[in-house]
Every structure is written in C-alpha cells, then in structure tokens.
Design an enzyme around this catalytic site. Structure first.
Site, short mmCIF file in Angstrom:
data_model
loop_
_atom_site.label_atom_id
_atom_site.label_comp_id
_atom_site.label_asym_id
_atom_site.label_seq_id
_atom_site.Cartn_x
_atom_site.Cartn_y
_atom_site.Cartn_z
N ASP A 1 -3.20 -0.47 1.94
CA ASP A 1 -2.38 0.75 1.99
C ASP A 1 -2.92 1.71 3.03
O ASP A 1 -3.36 1.27 4.10
CB ASP A 1 -2.34 1.39 0.59
CG ASP A 1 -1.04 2.10 0.31
OD1 ASP A 1 -0.84 3.19 0.84
OD2 ASP A 1 -0.21 1.55 -0.44
N HIS B 1 -1.12 7.86 -0.68
CA HIS B 1 -0.38 6.80 -1.38
C HIS B 1 -1.31 5.73 -1.95
O HIS B 1 -1.20 5.33 -3.11
CB HIS B 1 0.61 6.20 -0.38
CG HIS B 1 1.59 5.25 -0.96
ND1 HIS B 1 1.49 3.88 -0.81
CD2 HIS B 1 2.70 5.45 -1.69
CE1 HIS B 1 2.51 3.29 -1.40
NE2 HIS B 1 3.25 4.22 -1.96
N SER C 1 6.77 1.48 -5.25
CA SER C 1 5.34 1.61 -4.93
C SER C 1 4.50 1.74 -6.18
O SER C 1 3.36 1.28 -6.23
CB SER C 1 5.11 2.85 -4.06
OG SER C 1 5.32 2.56 -2.71
#
Length: 837
Positions: free
Chosen positions: A204, A242, A414
């Site tokens: 990520d 994230h 996600s």
C-alpha cells in the site's frame, strides 16, 4: 540510493529485491527484462549485448534487468527480436533450447525478453468515490443495541482481557445492533487462535511503525519502501494513511490504544508502492518481497474504478504472482487478497481488472453493517466472497497514522479486503500447512449467502450458491477456522487449455448474440489429469469501435451462467478486447465435461460495430494424480505455438440476465416465447439456455457472410423482420392477424347493433343508449360542470395484461448493482461460533 545485491544478501533481504546495482534513471536509458537459463551468467550476457546488468528482479529466479543508453536501443531491440524468432523456431521443432547450442554464445541462454515501460502511476487506492459520502458515527442517530449481544461482548472483553478504547465501536467484530452482521471472530479468539506465527504484508502507501497500536506487531523483516528504496515503509505524504488503516484492521495489538485487529497477535509488514510512480520491476519485486516470511499479501488497490479502464498487471508482475503461489511459503504458496473495486456506480465490473480476476487472487467485495450491498462495490464472476465495510451510515473503525490516533471512517472494498486477510491469518495460525488453493476452497465452503431473495443467486450442481454481487457469500471467520482444522489438503493444480477457436464473425446488434461453443470430452479431462473444476478463464479477442457496447456470457455444460463482461456506458475505447482473460469462480465444483458456450452481445443499436475474432477456454482444478502433476509454466507474452481450429458459430436469441426487479418465476421464460405459454425445461441452471438460430459454419480465416444468417433465419424479404428470429416473426404475424380479425368482428357486431336500433327506434337521435345499473353507477364530472353517470363496462378480454406485458421483450443486459436494494436480513440470526462467552 538502492542497496546493491551483495549488501542485500548480507543483510538477509530477499535476493536483490532492494533494487539494482544502479538507480534506474529512465530519462537517459532504456531497460529490459531477460529470463536466463540457470547456467547462463548475467555478466556474460551483458558483455555480449553491450548492456549494463542492473540486477535480479526480486525473487524471480533467472530474471534480470539490463539497460542501455537510449541511442543504442534500436540495435538492441533488433537483436532481441532475432532471439525471439530463434527461440520460436526451437520450440516448434520440439527441441530443448539447451540441446540446440553449437557454441558458447551466452545469448543462446536467453529464454525470454521484454522491454520495460517507464515508471507510471497506474494503481489507485480503493477508497469509496467522493460522490458516495457516508456520515461518520458521531453524526448518526443513536442505535439501539441488543442486550444479549452487549452482554456477550462484555463477557468476551473480560475473558480475553480486551481494554482497547474503541473496541465496542468495532461493529465488524461484534455487531450489537444488527446481530450476525459481523465477521463472527470472537469464538475463534476464545479458542485461543489469535494469529500468532503468521505475517501479513499490506502492499500500500506505508505503515506507521511508530503507532502504539501497530508497533507491537510490526514486522520489519517483511517490510520495504519501493517508492524510496528504503527499508522502512514509513508514511511520508499527507495522504499516506490508507495502508496504516488497513494494517490496523488486520493486526492492531490488544492494548490500550484504539481497537484490535482480526488477528491481533499476528505480525504486520508494510510494502510501500502507491505513493510514487512505479515500474513493473519494482512492482514484481514488491509482491514477492520476503515471500518465505510474509504469508499473506493484502492489496486494497488496482487500476482506476472509473467504468472505462481495462488494465492488467504486466508480464513481469504476472510471473511474480505465479512465482509467489508456486514457491512462496516453502511451496505452499503466497496468499494474495485483493479488494474487488469501488466503481459500481460507474458501471464498472471487477473482471476488467487483471488483478482481481486472477486465479491467484481471493477477490473480496463489500457488505455493510445492515447486510446491504454498498453502491460502490463492484460485482463480477471472479468475486469469491464479501466482507464488511462502509455503508448504511457507518464505516470501519481502525488505527490511523499517529502515535495514538484512531479513525472511524475507513471504507470501500479497501476495508473489506483486509478483514478477509485477517481471517485467513487466523486460519493459517490454526493450520499452517494450508496451501493457497486450500484457503480458496475454505472460503468457498464456509461463506454464508446473504440476501438470497434478490434474484442474483444461482444454485450450482455442487449444491452451493453463487452470486455475481456477493460471490459465495460473506466471510464467516469462525466457520473458516473450524473447517481449516480438519480440512483435507487438496492435490496440486491441474489445467486444460482448448485450442484457439477461430470465429471471425460480425457481432449482431440488438437482441441477438453471437454464440460459439466448444465441447470438452472425458478423454481430454483425463489426459489433463483434472479431477474437479475450480477456476474457469476465457481468453478472447474482439474487435469493436466502442468497447463499452459489448458484453460476454459463458454457459457451462450444467447451464450455469457467468457474466464475464458487462456493457459499460463510460467505456468509449475503440479497441475491443485484445488477448484479454476473463475469470469465473461460478463453476467451482462442476464437471468440466460437456459443451461450453461463449455468447458475445452488442445490445445497443448504433453506428458502432465489431467482430468476434477468436477465443480460448482454460479450465483449472485439482489433479487426479498429484504425484505426476507438474507446476504450470510461467506466463508468456505471446502464445505463438498454440493450435487453432475453426469454431462453431451461430447467432442466438438469449435471455437477459436477471435483474433485481425481476421475479424468480420469470427465470425460465425465453424471449421468443409468447406470454402465458408453457415454459420449456432449461436444465440444471436457474438461467435458461439461449435459443439458437440455424447454425453457420465459418470458413477458415474469413468472416461468415451476414446474408447467410438472414436467409436461413427470417421470413420472406418483403415482410418486416423486426430483427427477430424466424419463430418470433411467425408468432408476431400470427398475433397481428388474430388482433385484426378480432377488431373486424367487433366492428361488424357494432354495425349490426346500430342497424337493429335504427329499425326499432328511428326517432331516436342516438345510435344507442347506455342502460344504467343503479348498483354500479359512479359519478363523472363532464364538460360544462354537468354530472354524468356511467353504467356498465365493456368487458376487457385482456384484463390483467397490458400491451407492454404481452409484446415487450425485456432485453436489459446484466449490469452491476448500482443502487442498494437488498433487504435487511438476519436480525435474529443465531450467534453461531459464539457459544463460548
């Protein structure tokens, strides 16, 4: 600076994955990837080519990067083309490359070559679109909790020693308001399975290793920053949050910071690739990084979810994924978990994404806390399961970047993917010897179907159910881990590839599709050493001047339908499908033997057109005899040596896919069957077989003549055809004739009545008079304000059926769910897996 291969080995890093001997300055040099024989020295190849050896590509044995100054590239390209031609001739002659050598020329040891594209930003995080807002918890109305579940939650916290401040808000772990709408994990923890011994790498935008919630479980040996060429994947940009949030879902520690992860005693690594442009060499190295120490790779990203993009990993990345499942975890295989995508509101579908439609991926869609399908979550035939995420006014509560910072707005697919990855970590903690395919089987076997009344489900020959919206259902962690304990390990993977099937035929527009079929025999399946079916892939070439107009269905011998491709309003690309591979898990457990059909449709009548060129059926499953099964070769860019044969081709009228507004009772109706006539039997599947027109053999390499279709399938040319099949045209004209006769008869009847009245009441100014029935009159306001009364009614011979119901054909193609229409389910669902408070 990048760490050189020798230093990387000294430090115990994964081969030369840390980078190259030199930084890749792609402004002045071109880079090439070469696969070399084990006995071929990269330095000798570099000297022979006049190139610079840049190092091995990650964990891909024998794969190396070479570079040249831009001005020398043309000569190098020509040399590589000559090498490819030479290899092709050797393969066609049936001789091994090594056996053909007549000299010590190191270039004879080049097995494969590929020019690398410059670094680019082509991958995006799968957060919900900004146009799909959801209120955060503090803005919601208060929810009433179920007292029984609240007591269970309190008892579990006391027994397990959970004191994390936001644990009670982590509804995805224990949902006290909508009982049963969580991943059902607490029973696993109470059995002592908390993820110890398993490492998950979150690929990520970084991992905050200083977070108090993640620091206890941070796994430095499995982490690397490929954007900066540094060992620590520390978040550096303002929006590098994230990855940390995904990490918290999986392995946030049990302490006094924020909440807990699904596998709160497992290790968590960070692999940073999303914060800068990246090339295929680094991406391939990233998904194999430390693959003997990292067990799971959680990937909540992919190509843009805009309803127009169709993108797949490059050949190096495909090779790295194959390498991971074949060699990772000491041969048991790396486990790749991918988020399905957030483009549903744009008409996107996860089969246009070459990561989510890989047979090596566990593809995870989303379900919200009330059991609804979020408007963003994409559907496709490659989706295996769904897990909980944002929607219905709430989101996932997890760790954020910062020493002791939490976040209550994590969402999109996600957030669904990491929950599935955490569940896999628990299953591996209970049973470390599970292979990557065992874990896919366990997901299929233990997933719980949801919203079963929404008409999206097909019952499979195995007895399981599959939905393009929900996969095999939602992840049930307790059932997954319990089944893993006693699961019989599957045998190695076997496969069968059909010849390339030559079609070369124009695709009709409107309600007809172009059908091509291939029959798999028992002898072929036996020769392929295949016992039972798992994945099905179809590789195809379709030319079209507007790609978004076409859709593709695959129908199995048992009648199960996979919607491989859907029409997309946003997709205006003029190139069609070029060697694109679609995937389906809908046929899991079916017999491979029998007739497989591919139907290409172009339902939109406009100036855009296309032709179906060719296709290939690929079946993947469990081997009959595991001892003699070999590993699948690494994928190649071009399959030049495949056999070709002419395909069966026909135009066919096909039933539109069921939508959420259709009723189950209509699933057996054919388009060209009159309303109220008896349905035909359709076989095992819940979707009917296509109604096929007369068959048209095609000549090798030439499109079949369109006029041959019309001459054999339609009525005489002086009558309108309505674009329908012959049987439909006959029904239309017969119906019209009956209607005409009916109205002629009705006119004659009224004319006779008029004549009769004139004979008997010649002084009457009216042709007839309506006789009122006092019990059935109703007032009507007429002109000039006068009140009129109507008595009696003309009997409607067609009462209950409108013209649309009788004569319209619902030809709406299958499309992703764009709105949330699911009913709330499971309010009183039993607390399976929670027997041990």
């Amino acid at each position: 600076m990048r760490i050189v291969g020798g230093i990387a080995a000294t430090l115990g890093l994964a081969g030369a994955v840390a980078g190259s001997l030199h930084p890749r300055s792609q402004e002045t040099r071109d880079f090439f990837a070469l696969h070399l024989e084990d006995t071929t020295s990269p330095s000798h190849v570099a000297r022979a080519l006049g190139a610079r050896h840049e190092g091995q590509i990650g964990e891909l044995d024998g794969h190396h990067t070479f570079s040249l100054p831009r001005e020398q590239t043309a000569q190098f390209d020509s040399l590589l083309d000559d090498l490819r031609t030479k290899r092709k001739l050797r393969r066609r002659s049936g001789n091994d490359i090594g056996s053909e050598r007549t000299s010590d020329d190191p270039l004879d040891g080049v097995l494969w070559s590929h020019k690398l594209a410059p670094a680019r930003q082509r991958l995006q995080k799968r957060i919900p679109p900004v146009s799909v807002p959801y209120p955060l918890v503090e803005k919601q109305e208060k929810r009433s909790a179920n007292a029984k579940i609240v007591d269970f939650q309190s008892n579990a916290m006391s027994t397990l020693g959970i004191k994390d401040p936001i644990f009670r808000e982590q509804w995805h772990l224990i949902n006290t308001v909508q009982p049963g709408h969580d991943i059902n994990v607490t029973g696993v923890w109470l059995d002592g399975i908390t993820g110890a011994g398993i490492a998950t790498a979150v690929v990520d935008d970084g991992l905050d290793m200083d977070s108090k919630d993640l620091k206890p479980n941070y796994f430095a040996e499995g982490s690397f920053d490929f954007n900066e060429g540094a060992p620590e994947p520390r978040p550096r940009l303002y929006d590098d949050k994230h990855g940390t949030r995904c990490c918290g879902e999986i392995a946030a520690a049990k302490n006094d910071a924020c909440g807990v992860g699904v596998a709160y005693d497992s290790k968590i690594a960070g692999i940073r690739i999303l914060s800068k442009p990246i090339d295929d060499v680094d991406e391939a190295a990233a998904i194999n990084y430390a693959y003997q120490k990292n067990d799971i790779y959680s990937c909540s990203w992919g190509p843009p979810d805009d309803g127009a993009t169709m993108d797949a990993p490059g050949i190096l990345i495909k090779r790295a994924m194959t390498n991971g499942v074949q060699k990772g975890r000491d041969g048991k295989g790396s486990v790749f978990v991918f988020a399905a995508g957030n483009g549903a509101q744009f008409g996107d579908n996860c089969n246009f994404d070459g990561y989510t439609n890989s047979i090596y991926s566990i593809t995870v869609g989303a379900i919200d806390r009330e059991g609804n399908h979020p408007t963003y979550s994409e559907s496709c035939s490659a989706q295996l399961v769904v897990a909980y995420s944002s929607g219905s006014g709430d989101a996932i509560h997890t760790t954020d970047v910062g020493s002791n910072k939490c976040y209550n707005g994590h969402g999109g697919t996600s957030a669904a993917g990491p929950l599935a990855a955490g569940s896999v970590a628990l299953a591996l903690s209970a049973r470390p010897e599970l292979t990557w395919r065992d874990l896919q089987y366990l997901m299929v076997e233990t997933a719980v179907p949801v919203s079963e009344d929404d008409n999206s489900w097909q019952k499979l020959p195995s007895g399981r159910k599959f939905s393009h919206d929900w996969g095999f259902g939602k992840v049930d962690t307790y059932s997954l881990v319990e089944r893993a304990r006693t699961w019989e390990l599957v045998k190695p993977q076997a496969w069968f590839n059909s010849p390339w099937l030559r079609v070369h035929h124009e695709i009709p527009q409107g309600d007809k599709g172009l059908l091509s079929r291939y029959t798999v025999t028992a002898e072929q399946v036996k020769a392929a050493n295949m016992a039972q079916l798992e994945h099905v892939t179809v590789t195809m070439n379709v030319n079209h001047t507007r790609r978004g107009d076409i859709s593709v269905e695959l129908r199995s011998p048992a009648g199960i339908v996979s919607y491989l491709s859907v029409a997309r309003a946003q997709d205006e690309h003029p190139g069609g499908y070029e060697d694109w591979t679609f995937m389906s898990v809908a046929h899991w457990g079916e017999s491979a033997i029998g007739e497989w059909s591919v139907i290409v449709k172009d339902a939109k009548v406009n100036d855009f057109s296309g032709s179906f060129i060719d296709w290939r059926l690929n079946l993947w499953g469990e081997a009959i005899d595991g001892a003699k099964q070999q590993l699948h070769p690494l994928p190649d860019e071009h399959d030049d040596d495949h056999p070709y044969e002419d395909a069966h081709v026909a135009t066919t009228t096909v039933e539109a896919a069921p939508t959420k507004t259709e009723t189950p009772t209509n699933l057996d109706d054919h388009h060209d069957r009159p309303v109220n006539s008896k349905p035909q039997e359709t076989g095992t599947g819940s979707i009917p077989e296509p109604v096929e027109d007369e068959k048209e053999p095609t000549t090798t390499g030439k499109p079949a003549s369109p006029t041959s279709t019309s001459s054999s399938n339609y009525l005489s040319s002086y009558l309108p055809t309505f674009g329908a099949s012959k049987r439909t045209q006959i029904w239309i004209y017969a119906s019209l004739a009956m209607i005409i006769v009916f109205f002629i008869g009705l006119g004659v009847y009224f004319q006779l009545q008029r004549i009769k009245r004139r004979r008997t009441t010649a002084h009457d100014d009216y042709e007839f008079e309506m006789i009122e029935d006092e019990d059935e009159t109703q007032p009507m306001t007429g002109s000039y304000g006068r009140t009129q009364r109507r008595g009696g009614e003309l009997y409607n011979a067609f009462a209950g059926e409108s013209d649309e119901e009788m004569f319209s054909d619902d030809d709406e193609s299958y499309r992703d769910r764009l709105a949330n229409t699911s009913e709330k389910d499971g309010e009183d669902e039993p607390l399976h897996g929670r027997e041990k408070p």
